[in-house]
Write an enzyme that holds these catalytic residues in place. Structure first.
Site, short mmCIF file in Angstrom:
data_model
loop_
_atom_site.label_atom_id
_atom_site.label_comp_id
_atom_site.label_asym_id
_atom_site.label_seq_id
_atom_site.Cartn_x
_atom_site.Cartn_y
_atom_site.Cartn_z
N THR A 177 43.35 37.62 45.60
CA THR A 177 44.28 37.88 46.71
C THR A 177 43.99 36.94 47.89
OG1 THR A 177 42.91 39.79 47.27
CG2 THR A 177 44.98 40.24 46.19
N HIS A 191 44.12 38.35 29.50
CA HIS A 191 45.58 38.39 29.53
C HIS A 191 46.21 37.00 29.38
CE1 HIS A 191 45.26 42.47 31.80
NE2 HIS A 191 45.18 42.63 30.49
N THR A 251 39.01 44.95 40.52
CA THR A 251 39.80 45.60 39.48
C THR A 251 39.73 47.11 39.66
OG1 THR A 251 39.93 46.09 37.09
CG2 THR A 251 37.83 45.25 37.90
N SER A 252 40.87 47.76 39.43
CA SER A 252 40.93 49.21 39.61
C SER A 252 40.31 49.96 38.44
CB SER A 252 42.39 49.64 39.75
OG SER A 252 43.10 49.28 38.57
N ASN A 269 34.90 46.74 44.84
CA ASN A 269 36.33 47.02 44.93
C ASN A 269 36.60 47.89 46.15
OD1 ASN A 269 38.87 46.54 43.46
ND2 ASN A 269 38.97 48.77 43.27
N CYS A 283 54.73 28.27 22.27
CA CYS A 283 55.95 28.50 21.51
C CYS A 283 55.81 29.78 20.70
CB CYS A 283 56.23 27.32 20.59
SG CYS A 283 57.66 27.61 19.52
N VAL A 306 45.46 35.55 35.21
CA VAL A 306 46.04 34.47 34.40
C VAL A 306 46.15 33.19 35.23
CG1 VAL A 306 47.31 36.09 32.93
CG2 VAL A 306 48.43 35.14 34.96
N ALA A 341 42.72 41.33 39.82
CA ALA A 341 43.59 40.70 40.82
C ALA A 341 42.94 40.56 42.19
CB ALA A 341 44.88 41.51 40.93
N ILE A 359 35.88 41.45 49.21
CA ILE A 359 35.32 40.64 48.12
C ILE A 359 34.89 39.26 48.61
CG2 ILE A 359 35.97 39.48 45.96
CD1 ILE A 359 37.80 41.98 45.46
#
Ligand code: ZN
Length: 249
Positions: free
Chosen positions: A21, A116, A190-191, A215, A124, A98, A17, A233
């Site tokens: 950001t 993810h 990423t953590s 990070n 569907c 995503v 994530a 970053i």
């Protein structure tokens, strides 16, 4: 494998994530993410709740419609990844995001493994048919609060991996292969507290890769890292990748 003397070493970039950001997308999913802190919100992205409750689905569609990710643009960090790839260095992106921003920044889709899934498409749950998120959201705007599949009438959801759903085994298998094969594994934003991301970093180190972590916060894998970068970053990743692109891994 080493019989190809011209082969350049593979660089794997695991993005979380934190790389998005700067594009205005908050961290929904991480251990401290919005979804984890709000059980009501978490239901909107939990598979069983989504499938069993039409009200949850209606709220999920509104959340997708109003998501800041919908109009987000790639930032300098995404662009730096693409520049590295275009410099001739073999690059594979493994992303927990995503948002589709790596591809939007010009990375060839086949070189981006979306662990993810993607929020840019809907799938569907009945027949598996995929279509654009934009089309589904247009139907929501036009007054269908929970638009069904146009092929079979089944329940549609975003093509993301919801809580309670398994990861795509093909994507995961490819990510594992990349982690094992790469020379450099860069974990950015990423953590490294959520699998499979964390496991992939460990696997890469086990197979001899040099681990670089970019990070702001410490991660459980810091002791294994050859290099730790705490700077923002948006400036740190372009500096790191442009150096790699110029000098080679
Ligand atoms: Zn269907």
């Amino acid at each position: 494998m080493s019989s190809e003397p011209t082969r350049r070493p593979l660089v794997a970039i695991l993005s979380g994530a934190g790389i998005s950001t700067d594009s205005g997308i908050p961290d929904y999913r991480g251990p401290q993410g919005l979804w984890r802190r709000d059980p009501e919100a978490e239901k909107l992205v939990t598979y069983d709740a989504y499938m069993s409750d039409p009200e949850i689905r209606r709220r999920s569609w509104l959340l997708r419609r109003d998501s800041p990710a919908r109009h987000a643009r790639p930032n300098g960090a995404h662009e730096a990844v693409t520049r590295l790839e275009r410099s001739g260095v073999p690059v594979r992106v493994l992303t927990q995001n995503v948002d589709g921003l790596h591809q939007m920044a010009g990375m060839p889709p086949r070189k981006v493994l979306e662990l993810h899934g993607t929020a840019r498409a809907v799938q569907c749950t009945g027949c598996g048919a995929r279509s654009d998120m934009t089309e589904a959201l247009a139907r929501v705007e036009a007054g269908e609060p929970d638009p069904p599949c146009l092929e079979c009438g089944g329940i549609l959801k975003s093509a993301t991996v919801m809580f309670g759903q398994a990861l795509d085994p093909v994507v995961l298998g490819e990510a594992i292969a990349v982690a094992k094969a790469c020379e450099i594994f860069i974990a950015v934003g990423t953590s490294l507290q959520v699998n499979p991301a964390a496991a992939l970093a460990g696997l890469a180190v086990e197979h001899g890769a040099r681990l670089i972590i970019v990070n702001a916060e410490p991660t459980p894998y810091d002791p294994l890292a050859a290099e730790l970068i705490r700077e923002p970053i948006g400036s740190a990743l372009p500096a790191l990748l442009d150096t790699l692109g110029a000098t080679g891994p």
